[in-house]
Design a protein around this motif. Structure first.
Motif, PDB file in Angstrom:
ATOM      1  N   VAL A 175       0.830  -1.204   0.000  1.00  0.00           N
ATOM      2  CA  VAL A 175       0.000   0.000   0.000  1.00  0.00           C
ATOM      3  C   VAL A 175       0.865   1.255   0.000  1.00  0.00           C
ATOM      4  N   VAL A 176       1.880   1.271   0.851  1.00  0.00           N
ATOM      5  CA  VAL A 176       2.795   2.416   0.878  1.00  0.00           C
ATOM      6  C   VAL A 176       3.574   2.505  -0.443  1.00  0.00           C
ATOM      7  N   GLU A 177       3.936   1.362  -0.992  1.00  0.00           N
ATOM      8  CA  GLU A 177       4.631   1.355  -2.278  1.00  0.00           C
ATOM      9  C   GLU A 177       3.788   2.046  -3.352  1.00  0.00           C
ATOM     10  N   LEU A 178       2.511   1.711  -3.416  1.00  0.00           N
ATOM     11  CA  LEU A 178       1.617   2.332  -4.394  1.00  0.00           C
ATOM     12  C   LEU A 178       1.515   3.839  -4.172  1.00  0.00           C
ATOM     13  N   THR A 179       1.387   4.240  -2.904  1.00  0.00           N
ATOM     14  CA  THR A 179       1.271   5.669  -2.591  1.00  0.00           C
ATOM     15  C   THR A 179       2.516   6.432  -3.042  1.00  0.00           C
ATOM     16  N   LEU A 180       3.693   5.892  -2.726  1.00  0.00           N
ATOM     17  CA  LEU A 180       4.938   6.569  -3.099  1.00  0.00           C
ATOM     18  C   LEU A 180       5.104   6.664  -4.610  1.00  0.00           C
ATOM     19  N   LYS A 181       4.761   5.594  -5.306  1.00  0.00           N
ATOM     20  CA  LYS A 181       4.861   5.631  -6.774  1.00  0.00           C
ATOM     21  C   LYS A 181       3.945   6.702  -7.342  1.00  0.00           C
ATOM     22  N   ASN A 182       2.724   6.771  -6.836  1.00  0.00           N
ATOM     23  CA  ASN A 182       1.780   7.785  -7.308  1.00  0.00           C
ATOM     24  C   ASN A 182       2.264   9.204  -7.007  1.00  0.00           C
ATOM     25  N   ALA A 183       3.042   9.362  -5.920  1.00  0.00           N
ATOM     26  CA  ALA A 183       3.538  10.685  -5.528  1.00  0.00           C
ATOM     27  C   ALA A 183       4.860  11.035  -6.199  1.00  0.00           C
ATOM     28  N   GLY A 184       5.438  10.094  -6.921  1.00  0.00           N
ATOM     29  CA  GLY A 184       6.685  10.375  -7.635  1.00  0.00           C
ATOM     30  C   GLY A 184       7.947   9.979  -6.911  1.00  0.00           C
ATOM     31  N   ALA A 185       7.820   9.400  -5.727  1.00  0.00           N
ATOM     32  CA  ALA A 185       8.989   8.902  -5.002  1.00  0.00           C
ATOM     33  C   ALA A 185       9.282   7.465  -5.426  1.00  0.00           C
ATOM     34  N   ILE A 186      10.382   6.920  -4.918  1.00  0.00           N
ATOM     35  CA  ILE A 186      10.808   5.571  -5.299  1.00  0.00           C
ATOM     36  C   ILE A 186      10.724   4.661  -4.074  1.00  0.00           C
ATOM     37  N   GLY A 306      -5.497   8.840  -2.622  1.00  0.00           N
ATOM     38  CA  GLY A 306      -6.852   8.670  -3.118  1.00  0.00           C
ATOM     39  C   GLY A 306      -6.963   7.605  -4.193  1.00  0.00           C
ATOM     40  N   LYS A 307      -5.879   7.370  -4.900  1.00  0.00           N
ATOM     41  CA  LYS A 307      -5.878   6.371  -5.968  1.00  0.00           C
ATOM     42  C   LYS A 307      -5.553   4.960  -5.460  1.00  0.00           C
ATOM     43  N   VAL A 308      -5.031   4.901  -4.247  1.00  0.00           N
ATOM     44  CA  VAL A 308      -4.481   3.632  -3.764  1.00  0.00           C
ATOM     45  C   VAL A 308      -5.538   2.556  -3.568  1.00  0.00           C
ATOM     46  N   ALA A 309      -6.660   2.885  -2.926  1.00  0.00           N
ATOM     47  CA  ALA A 309      -7.686   1.871  -2.665  1.00  0.00           C
ATOM     48  C   ALA A 309      -8.187   1.264  -3.968  1.00  0.00           C
ATOM     49  N   GLU A 310      -8.449   2.119  -4.940  1.00  0.00           N
ATOM     50  CA  GLU A 310      -8.921   1.629  -6.242  1.00  0.00           C
ATOM     51  C   GLU A 310      -7.865   0.747  -6.905  1.00  0.00           C
ATOM     52  N   GLU A 311      -6.613   1.188  -6.850  1.00  0.00           N
ATOM     53  CA  GLU A 311      -5.535   0.409  -7.455  1.00  0.00           C
ATOM     54  C   GLU A 311      -5.318  -0.909  -6.707  1.00  0.00           C
TER      55      GLU A 311
END
Length: 337
Positions: A175-186, A306-311
């Protein structure tokens, strides 16, 4: 005397024997945490203490902390194979094995630790035990949601969206991985015990981590900033027990283990909710900059969350797993629907 009468008489005698004369069941319990880590102090040690006390000598726990029996990502496998009878596994470390368990790590589910725990326990009692844990030959005897996680960096602060983008940050779960990717971090997949060296050597720029865990691993020695105004949710943890070992115990001891697990699990949620602010204050006393991210950076992170749950649901569905159904169950159990 008939055989049935002999058996009945023996059962009566056994029931009246003192604990010292009854069979003692020794269980090996493993975890990744140093004894001073908050997860050990409020999770593992109270479980051991309460279980041994209430079993009145019939259960003895051999405790193997700090990865003595298995690495942090190997606790589930240690239980499955019988290396340990009981072990604490952070779900995010084995999200390939128990992917549905990470639903409670979604920020919308885990904004409050007690809310997160309530949802997780309900799921562990039903669909997660049936669909994930049972097929692996293990049983969830305690579940927990860790304290909220925050952006923790070697830099004193992250003051712009550009500064956030490209940061290599340890992420403890999918979940944190998805959030960071969406925010532009690695996002970097790394066990908690390895974060200190990773930051010190520059392998990572920081971590998404809870304040109490930051203290537990002495990260205040290598990090300089913690952003306090947005949470990245929680990690989920499960204390698993080998199912064959569980079934080998008398029914009253099985019930006792589950009772203690639920009591400690709830106490953990209450304790974690109280402890986060105290840990932030201790980090500040240690010289770590506790600050607020600028509004534009917060906006980027919130959009990503906001995109994480859907993803998450889409990813589970794509793997042939009931992502939509599990998300709906979690929201319902958390009182959000």
């Amino acid at each position: 005397m008939k055989i049935q009468s002999i058996a009945a008489a023996g059962a009566v005698v056994a029931a009246t024997l003192p604990a010292s004369a009854q069979e003692v069941y020794t269980l090996r319990l493993a975890d990744q945490f140093p004894l001073t880590h908050i997860a050990s102090v409020v999770t593992v040690q109270p479980f051991i203490k309460l279980l041994e006390e209430r079993a009145e000598g019939r259960i003895k726990i051999e405790h193997y902390p700090a990865q003595q029996l298995a690495k942090s990502a190997g606790m589930l496998e240690a239980v499955r194979t019988g290396v340990a009878d009981i072990a604490v596994q952070v779900a995010g470390y084995v999200s390939d094995r128990i992917p549905l368990s990470t639903v409670v790590e979604l920020p919308s589910i885990s904004a409050d630790i007690e809310q997160c725990y309530t949802a997780f326990q309900a799921l562990a009692d039903g669909p997660l035990q049936e669909q994930e844990y049972g097929p692996l030959g293990v049983r969830a005897v305690e579940v927990q949601c860790t304290p909220s996680q925050f952006l923790t960096t070697k830099a004193e602060s992250i003051d712009s969206v550009d500064a956030l983008k490209g940061l290599k940050l340890r992420a403890g779960g999918s979940v944190v991985e998805l959030t960071l990717k969406n925010a532009g971090a690695i996002p970097i997949n790394m066990g908690a015990p390895d974060i200190y060296v990773g930051v010190e050597r520059g392998t990572i720029d920081g971590a998404i981590f809870a304040p109490a865990s930051t203290l537990g691993y002495n990260l205040q020695e290598v990090v300089k900033g913690v952003a306090k105004n947005i949470s990245f949710g929680s990690n989920s943890g499960v204390m698993f027990m080998n199912e064959k070992k569980f079934q080998s115990l008398p029914k009253d001891l099985q019930d006792l283990i589950m009772e203690v697990g639920r009591e400690v699990g709830h106490d953990i949620a209450v304790e974690y909710n109280k402890g986060s602010d105290e840990a932030m204050a201790k980090l500040a006393d240690a010289g770590v900059n506790i600050y607020d991210l600028p509004d534009d950076v917060v906006g980027v992170i919130k959009d990503a969350q906001g995109k994480v749950a859907e993803e998450w649901a889409s990813q589970m569905n794509g793997r042939g797993l009931p992502g939509d159904a599990m998300l709906a169950e979690a929201r319902k159990a958390a009182g959000l629907e």
